[in-house]
Design a protein around this motif. Structure first.
Motif, short mmCIF file in Angstrom:
data_model
loop_
_atom_site.label_atom_id
_atom_site.label_comp_id
_atom_site.label_asym_id
_atom_site.label_seq_id
_atom_site.Cartn_x
_atom_site.Cartn_y
_atom_site.Cartn_z
N PRO A 50 0.80 -1.23 0.00
CA PRO A 50 0.00 0.00 0.00
C PRO A 50 0.82 1.27 0.00
O PRO A 50 0.36 2.32 -0.46
N GLU A 51 2.06 1.24 0.52
CA GLU A 51 2.90 2.43 0.55
C GLU A 51 3.74 2.59 -0.71
O GLU A 51 4.53 3.54 -0.80
N SER A 52 3.60 1.68 -1.66
CA SER A 52 4.35 1.73 -2.93
C SER A 52 5.84 1.82 -2.70
O SER A 52 6.55 2.63 -3.31
N ILE A 53 6.36 0.98 -1.82
CA ILE A 53 7.80 0.93 -1.55
C ILE A 53 8.48 0.15 -2.66
O ILE A 53 8.21 -1.04 -2.85
N THR A 54 9.35 0.81 -3.40
CA THR A 54 9.98 0.18 -4.56
C THR A 54 10.86 -0.99 -4.17
O THR A 54 10.98 -1.96 -4.94
N ALA A 55 11.47 -0.95 -3.00
CA ALA A 55 12.36 -2.02 -2.58
C ALA A 55 11.63 -3.35 -2.48
O ALA A 55 12.24 -4.41 -2.68
#
Length: 251
Positions: A50-55
């Motif tokens: 949901p936080e769109s963390i690319t890692a």
């Protein structure tokens, strides 16, 4: 939202819908801009990331890229090195079968691949907080098939190459499509049809789906059987080609 780069364009298009979808139908005072508010609202709920963390998307994908770079190249160079140094003559003088030679050469690198996998997963969880959603049975099967397939491909390259330089060049020739067409750097569905067709042949494409599905979505074995079947088919085809190409003489 497991892949932020793939969902970015879709989210942007959805955000523009409230003001543009009914622009031709609502005229005058009913126009969205005239009323100061859009006629409807789009609420987006992101799943899995949901936080769109690319890692969360990049780090699991590195597992497939690193295994491909190391295992394919190491196997191709190790067998070709023996041909250049002349030690392959002693091996060919023994009554061993091609499959026995292949198993003996690849077995140590299977352990190397498993150690690399464990190390990458530990670093992903500790340094990048990548969620470990589960799906360990399917992930284990995918890792095993991918490691064996990569080693078999390296062995196949060694049966074609005449020198270590040729083996390295062939390995790099395989690596470039694996990085560019597998969905690691670019969204797979955003590529042209011909690129997607080529990407479906590359084992890294299916392995990335297995890894990301298991870690980010917690997919079980039945959810990834298509990708595992593709990896199994790759192992069987490459192993058969390697056995057919194996030279019993140095000439």
């Amino acid at each position: 939202a497991a892949d932020p780069s793939a969902t970015g364009a879709a989210v942007a298009a959805l955000a523009a819908l409230p003001r543009e979808a009914l622009a031709h139908d609502l005229k005058g005072a009913l126009a969205p801009l005239a009323r100061g508010a859009p006629p409807f609202e789009v609420v987006i709920h992101r799943r899995f990331n949901p936080e769109s963390i690319t890692a969360y998307n990049i780090v699991p994908g590195l597992l497939g890229v690193i295994l491909s770079m190391t295992l394919v190249m190491m196997t191709a160079l190790s067998v070709t090195r023996e041909i250049e140094r002349g030690t392959m003559e002693s091996l060919l003088a023994t009554p061993v079968e091609p499959l026995e030679v292949m198993v003996g050469k690849l077995a140590p690198y299977v352990l190397v691949g498993l150690v690399q996998t464990a190390l990458i997963l530990i670093l992903a969880a500790t340094l990048f907080d990548v969620p470990m959603g589960g799906g360990w049975l399917g992930l284990s099967a995918g890792v095993g098939l991918f490691i064996v397939g990569s080693l078999a491909l390296g062995f196949l390259i060694s049966t074609v190459a005449r020198s270590q330089l040729q083996a390295m060049q062939m390995s790099i020739f395989y690596m470039l499509p694996s990085i560019l067409l597998s969905g690691f750097m670019f969204p797979f569905r955003g590529m042209p049809d011909w690129a997607q067709a080529l990407g479906q042949v590359i084992p890294v494409t299916h392995f990335l789906r297995v890894v990301r599905g298991a870690l980010l979505k917690g997919q079980a074995f039945p959810d990834m059987w298509r990708e595992l079947a593709a990896l199994l088919a790759f192992v069987l085809v490459v192993t058969a080609l390697a056995m057919a190409r194996y030279r019993r003489t140095l000439d």
